[in-house]
Design an enzyme around this catalytic site. Structure first.
Site, PDB file in Angstrom:
ATOM      1  N   GLN A   1      -4.135  63.202  36.423  1.00 55.21           N
ATOM      2  CA  GLN A   1      -3.236  62.689  35.388  1.00 55.21           C
ATOM      3  C   GLN A   1      -3.988  62.384  34.094  1.00 55.21           C
ATOM      4  O   GLN A   1      -3.429  62.483  32.998  1.00 55.21           O
ATOM      5  CB  GLN A   1      -2.531  61.412  35.873  1.00 55.21           C
TER       6      GLN A   1
ATOM      7  N   ASN B   1      -2.649  50.005  41.157  1.00 52.33           N
ATOM      8  CA  ASN B   1      -2.574  51.082  40.149  1.00 52.33           C
ATOM      9  C   ASN B   1      -3.244  52.317  40.756  1.00 52.33           C
ATOM     10  O   ASN B   1      -3.756  52.275  41.883  1.00 52.33           O
ATOM     11  CB  ASN B   1      -3.240  50.642  38.838  1.00 52.33           C
ATOM     12  N   LYS B   2      -3.234  53.377  40.014  1.00 53.02           N
ATOM     13  CA  LYS B   2      -3.764  54.656  40.498  1.00 53.02           C
ATOM     14  C   LYS B   2      -5.131  54.496  41.167  1.00 53.02           C
ATOM     15  O   LYS B   2      -5.991  53.757  40.674  1.00 53.02           O
ATOM     16  CB  LYS B   2      -3.848  55.611  39.302  1.00 53.02           C
TER      17      LYS B   2
ATOM     18  N   ARG C   1       6.597  61.057  36.851  1.00 61.26           N
ATOM     19  CA  ARG C   1       5.721  60.095  37.538  1.00 61.26           C
ATOM     20  C   ARG C   1       5.390  58.987  36.561  1.00 61.26           C
ATOM     21  O   ARG C   1       5.730  59.055  35.376  1.00 61.26           O
ATOM     22  CB  ARG C   1       4.477  60.757  38.155  1.00 61.26           C
ATOM     23  N   GLY C   2       4.695  57.955  37.063  1.00 55.36           N
ATOM     24  CA  GLY C   2       4.460  56.760  36.246  1.00 55.36           C
ATOM     25  C   GLY C   2       5.560  55.760  36.586  1.00 55.36           C
ATOM     26  O   GLY C   2       6.747  56.118  36.574  1.00 55.36           O
ATOM     27  N   ALA C   3       5.159  54.535  36.887  1.00 56.81           N
ATOM     28  CA  ALA C   3       6.102  53.568  37.457  1.00 56.81           C
ATOM     29  C   ALA C   3       7.395  53.386  36.643  1.00 56.81           C
ATOM     30  O   ALA C   3       8.502  53.524  37.189  1.00 56.81           O
ATOM     31  CB  ALA C   3       5.379  52.237  37.674  1.00 56.81           C
TER      32      ALA C   3
ATOM     33  N   ARG D   1       9.141  57.218  46.623  1.00 57.50           N
ATOM     34  CA  ARG D   1       7.734  56.770  46.505  1.00 57.50           C
ATOM     35  C   ARG D   1       7.707  55.250  46.714  1.00 57.50           C
ATOM     36  O   ARG D   1       8.530  54.537  46.141  1.00 57.50           O
ATOM     37  CB  ARG D   1       7.150  57.146  45.130  1.00 57.50           C
TER      38      ARG D   1
ATOM     39  N   ASP E   1       1.340  49.753  38.913  1.00 57.27           N
ATOM     40  CA  ASP E   1       2.516  50.157  39.699  1.00 57.27           C
ATOM     41  C   ASP E   1       3.194  48.961  40.349  1.00 57.27           C
ATOM     42  O   ASP E   1       4.384  48.997  40.653  1.00 57.27           O
ATOM     43  CB  ASP E   1       2.130  51.184  40.754  1.00 57.27           C
TER      44      ASP E   1
HETATM   45  O1  MRU Z   1       0.983  58.645  40.894  1.00 58.68           O
HETATM   46  P1  MRU Z   1       1.410  58.342  39.481  1.00 58.68           P
HETATM   47  O2  MRU Z   1       0.963  59.369  38.493  1.00 58.68           O
HETATM   48  O3  MRU Z   1       2.889  58.037  39.398  1.00 58.68           O
HETATM   49  O4  MRU Z   1       0.632  57.008  39.143  1.00 58.68           O
HETATM   50  C1  MRU Z   1       0.805  56.431  37.890  1.00 58.68           C
HETATM   51  C2  MRU Z   1      -0.047  55.247  37.665  1.00 58.68           C
HETATM   52  O5  MRU Z   1      -0.797  54.821  38.504  1.00 58.68           O
HETATM   53  C3  MRU Z   1       0.147  54.566  36.345  1.00 58.68           C
HETATM   54  O6  MRU Z   1      -1.031  53.978  35.903  1.00 58.68           O
HETATM   55  C4  MRU Z   1       1.203  53.469  36.522  1.00 58.68           C
HETATM   56  O7  MRU Z   1       2.344  53.978  37.131  1.00 58.68           O
HETATM   57  C5  MRU Z   1       1.575  52.856  35.222  1.00 58.68           C
HETATM   58  S1  MRU Z   1       2.493  53.949  34.194  1.00 58.68           S
HETATM   59  C6  MRU Z   1       2.899  53.087  32.812  1.00 58.68           C
END
Ligand code: MRU
Length: 338
Positions: free
Chosen positions: A195, A246-247, A51-53, A87, A236
């Site tokens: 997270q 973002n999250k 996970r993470g963009a 996603r 994201d």
């Molecule tokens: O749902 P996730 O854990 O994939 O969400 C991740 C985030 O929101 C991060 O802050 C974002 O992807 C940046 S990661 C460098």
């Protein structure tokens, strides 16, 4: 203390497989999943093994190369389509798949091994460029911090959310390399998948940072009684006007930051910008399974007669963002990305 940050995505040349750090198991266990098929990569993105963009984008790029290795030319377009359905919010996934598609189309005569080799090289380039970009971004962002900094972050925008080094956490790593002192990092727990509590605290603790976990409900009280120099988060998807997805919880944090006069910085690579999106209104927000919200810490569940809402992201308006840190430099408002 580790000087090298941990990685989330590896290409195993001998096995012709993608190796993913299983982020669902952290911090209890550091285990890895091997993906020999594109479907396994897609499933791992969906269930958030990875996970993470940026990390999602990199895993998907290797997934396309994997499809060529297993099924040849005809397997590539359906593989890219499958990966695109995993996603919806992190635009890095689509930036990456577009780039793989362009490489595929520029070699219309390549088949078999030759096709696999060019696609693998493209995926590896996406991966390497992400790490290099994070290091540049980190150096730019580090200059925004005082010599001794107390920082807050949300979710996990670290090495394991990217190709390596991290975006928001990369800024902290770079600041430390530059000789600045990161006195303390407050990591928001980040409901419902934790997270911050599970990943950010693990990653920072592993690298010798002083880290304190709080729930996002505690962020306001903390800002009121403790001096926070900066909040640094990842992204994201960033629209042309600077609105940033973002999250979930980042928007609330940005409102608190404004009230308490704490600068909120977004750190993100250029692959996170969606120049087709004029504003946050154009950003699709993923809604995830209700189950993630229904499950309570003691293992019991909220009854079905109670409704839940589970958006994975929110949009922070550009007006609440003090600066956007990228590998191309630091941008201040008013934002007008082209
Ligand atoms: O749902 P996730 O854990 O994939 O969400 C991740 C985030 O929101 C991060 O802050 C974002 O992807 C940046 S990661 C460098």
């Amino acid at each position: 203390m580790n000087n090298e940050s941990v990685n989330a995505v590896y290409w195993l040349a001998g096995e012709r497989a993608v190796r993913l750090l299983d982020q669902r198991a952290l911090p209890a266990e550091e285990r890895y999943t091997l993906c020999h098929e594109v479907e396994t990569v897609a499933g791992a993105i969906e269930n958030m093994t990875v996970r993470g963009a940026p990390a999602i984008g990199i895993a998907a790029a290797y997934g396309v190369a994997l499809a060529a290795a297993r099924g040849g030319r005809s397997a590539v377009p359906p593989a890219a389509e499958r990966l695109a359905r995993t996603r919806p919010t992190a635009v890095n996934l689509f930036t990456s798949l577009e780039r793989m598609k362009r490489r595929f189309e520029t070699e219309p005569l390549f088949e078999g091994e030759a096709l696999f080799e060019v696609l693998l090289a493209e995926a590896a380039a996406i991966h390497e460029e992400d790490v290099a970009g994070n290091r540049r971004m980190g150096a730019f962002g580090a200059r925004l911090l005082p010599e001794e900094a107390v920082v807050m972050t949300h979710c996990n925008a670290g090495a394991i959310a990217t190709g390596g080094h991290g975006t928001a956490l990369g800024v902290l790593r770079s600041a430390r390399e530059m000789g600045k002192k990161i006195v303390r990092v407050y990591a928001d727990e980040t409901r419902p998948l934790l997270q911050g509590a599970r990943l950010t605290s693990w990653e920072l603790n592993r690298d010798g940072f002083d880290v304190t976990v709080i729930s996002e409900g505690m962020a306001g009280a903390l800002m009121k009684q403790t001096h926070i120099d900066a909040i640094i988060v990842g992204a994201d998807r960033i629209a042309r006007n600077g609105d940033t997805a973002n999250k979930i919880g980042t928007y609330g944090l940005s409102v608190l930051a404004k009230v308490h006069n704490v600068p909120l910085y977004v750190a993100a690579p250029w692959s996170t910008f969606d120049l087709n999106a004029a504003s946050g209104e154009d950003i699709p927000i993923e809604e995830r399974a209700e189950e993630e919200m229904r499950l309570l810490p003691d293992g019991s569940r909220l009854p079905e007669s109670i409704q839940v809402w589970n958006p994975a992201f929110d949009v922070t308006p550009a007006a609440n963002i003090a600066a956007i840190i990228t590998e191309r430099g630091v941008f201040h408002p008013p934002y007008d990305f082209k």
